[in-house]
Design an enzyme around this catalytic site. Structure first.
Site, short mmCIF file in Angstrom:
data_model
loop_
_atom_site.label_atom_id
_atom_site.label_comp_id
_atom_site.label_asym_id
_atom_site.label_seq_id
_atom_site.Cartn_x
_atom_site.Cartn_y
_atom_site.Cartn_z
CG ASN A 7 -1.84 1.14 1.31
OD1 ASN A 7 -1.78 2.05 0.47
ND2 ASN A 7 -2.71 1.15 2.30
CE LYS A 14 -0.71 2.57 6.54
NZ LYS A 14 -2.10 2.90 6.30
NE ARG A 95 -6.45 0.91 0.19
CZ ARG A 95 -6.54 2.07 0.84
NH1 ARG A 95 -5.49 2.59 1.41
NH2 ARG A 95 -7.69 2.68 0.91
CG HIS A 184 -13.52 2.98 2.90
ND1 HIS A 184 -14.33 3.87 3.56
CD2 HIS A 184 -12.27 3.41 3.10
CE1 HIS A 184 -13.59 4.78 4.16
NE2 HIS A 184 -12.33 4.53 3.88
CG HIS A 212 -14.77 1.23 6.54
ND1 HIS A 212 -13.91 0.17 6.28
CD2 HIS A 212 -13.97 2.27 6.89
CE1 HIS A 212 -12.67 0.56 6.46
NE2 HIS A 212 -12.66 1.83 6.82
CG LEU A 213 -18.67 3.79 11.42
CD1 LEU A 213 -19.50 3.82 12.71
CD2 LEU A 213 -19.01 4.99 10.56
CG ASN A 215 -8.20 8.11 11.06
OD1 ASN A 215 -8.68 9.07 11.65
ND2 ASN A 215 -7.03 7.59 11.35
NE ARG A 245 -10.78 11.40 4.71
CZ ARG A 245 -10.81 10.16 4.25
NH1 ARG A 245 -11.56 9.86 3.22
NH2 ARG A 245 -10.08 9.21 4.82
CG ASP A 286 -8.10 8.01 18.90
OD1 ASP A 286 -9.05 7.42 19.47
OD2 ASP A 286 -7.09 7.41 18.50
N GLY A 336 -16.07 1.23 14.24
CA GLY A 336 -17.17 0.27 14.08
C GLY A 336 -16.93 -1.02 14.85
CD GLU A 388 -9.17 -1.51 3.85
OE1 GLU A 388 -9.13 -1.02 2.72
OE2 GLU A 388 -9.16 -0.84 4.89
#
Ligand code: AMP
Length: 402
Positions: A7, A14, A95, A184, A212-213, A215, A245, A286, A336, A388
């Site tokens: 990624n 990553k 990704r 996502h 999907h919750l 960041n 966002r 956070d 989530g 993922e």
């Protein structure tokens, strides 16, 4: 087969090495501060085992190629690398953020695929060039390995025009591909598949809402296993309230900020992407900090929580209306999976639509996929950890095996 998952971001990479036979993580790593004075590489071997071992390097990492070579050096280190003794990587999965309208599934990377990714750069000017850097470097380092692109947008290519078109002049869609794409997708697709398994039904027969919750936040309406609407749009800014966002705002806000605050468009874009959402409302992004602050009486933290969960509830209602029959709602990602309060607040008042939480099950802490609705609930509610990298690994193997 061992698969290397990459990624690649603008100043970071990553990666994970997965043994796909057992679906276990052999190594996970993060190269960051690429191009800065001192870069950093953290590599952890067998992170999920008792023998987990971490190595950190701090040194200049001028470019992605150097970063990737350092990582490969650690992975193949004859003394302690996970790929010593002849273990090899069989394929590389990348990704990729934006596949535009060109990709409705994962693709083996060819020169044509790279061309299409370049064509889609205007849709994701920050992400796609960084993803392409990762692809080019991996192709140089592993010229003989199959490389697969897994797109964040692909799962949502089944959205019908009524869901993906903006009500703006149609030529902007025809000429510039201005439309909603959604993101996502790998995560929504993964948890939908896991949910179908838990329901004991083929995914093609399931109507689901996946939430999907993390960041970043998004919600997808899934009809018979296919995405028919999702909250993120042409860019990952639309829809739900996220960490930094804004999600939905009135598009006329741009003009207001320009005329009244003298802001340039670039500054407004940065404001909406980096200084808004939970952070904009209460200064924190956070959710754990926000809960602590709200409990200590911080009003803005409490409001931020309310604004986010209200937006979740509003979209849940919308997607229930769009789907008609809903078999299950699935919560996933950092918030989530972990935040019982956000889940309960997001579902509050939906009993008349057949959604009834079991308070006890909802507050149990676990890293396992689990059902948190009561026996009386017509719509089942699940918490399903997303993964993922594993999803990209599975896609990569599927594409390579044809
Ligand atoms: P992700 O993008 O999926 O890694 O999610 C990251 C976000 O999840 C963090 O910014 C936190 O807001 C949230 N998060 C992580 N752990 C918890 C937790 N135990 N309780 C509530 N929120 C959490």
């Amino acid at each position: 087969m061992n698969v290397l998952i990459i990624n690649s971001g603008s100043s970071s990479i990553k990666y994970q090495v997965l043994d796909m036979a057992t679906e276990t993580v052999l190594a996970v790593g993060l190269v960051e501060r690429i191009g800065e004075e001192v870069g950093r590489l953290k590599n952890t071997v067998r992170p999920d085992s008792a023998e987990a071992r971490e190595t950190v390097l701090e040194q200049p990492i001028p470019d992605h190629r150097t970063g990737m070579e350092l990582a490969i050096g650690l992975l193949t280190d004859p003394a302690q690398g996970v790929l010593r003794d002849g273990a090899v990587i069989g394929a590389v999965g990348h990704r990729v953020v934006h596949g535009g309208e060109d990709f409705s599934g994962s693709m083996r990377i060819t020169p044509q695929v790279i061309e299409a990714l370049e064509r889609n750069i205007p849709l994701a000017p920050l992400h796609n060039p960084a993803n392409l850097d990762g692809i080019r470097v991996a192709m140089e380092i592993f010229p003989d390995l199959p490389q697969v692109a897994v797109f964040d947008t692909a799962f949502h290519q089944t959205m019908p025009p009524r869901a993906f078109l903006y009500a703006i002049p149609y030529e902007l869609y025809e000429q510039d591909r201005v439309r909603r794409y959604g993101f996502h997708g790998t995560s929504h697709r993964f948890v939908a598949g896991e949910c179908a398994r838990l329901l004991g039904r083929p995914l093609e027969e399931c109507n689901l809402i996946t939430v999907h919750l993390g960041n970043g936040c998004s919600m997808t309406a899934i009809e018979n296993g296919r995405s028919i609407d999702t909250t993120l749009g042409m860019t990952p800014l639309e829809g739900l309230v996220m960490g930094t966002r804004s999600g939905d705002v009135d598009p006329a806000l741009h003009l207001f900020l320009k005329q009244n605050k003298g802001m340039e468009l670039e500054a407004i874009d940065a404001l909406l992407n980096k200084e808004s959402g939970l952070k904009g409302l209460c200064g924190m992004n956070d959710m754990r900090d926000i809960h602590r602050a709200a409990e200590a009486g911080d009003r803005r933290a409490a409001i931020a929580l309310e604004v986010q969960t209200y937006r979740n509830r509003k979209y849940l209602g919308a997607y229930m209306a769009v789907l008609g029959r809903v078999d299950a709602i699935v919560f996933t990602a950092g918030i989530g999976e972990n935040d019982a309060v956000v889940r309960a607040e997001s579902l509050r008042g939906l009993e008349h639509l057949g959604v009834v939480l079991d308070g006890g099950r909802n507050s149990e802490r676990s890293r396992e996929a689990r059902c948190i609705s009561s026996e009386a609930s017509r719509v089942r509610v699940f918490v399903i950890p997303t993964n993922e990298e594993l999803a990209i690994g599975r896609e990569t193997v599927a594409v390579v095996r044809g």
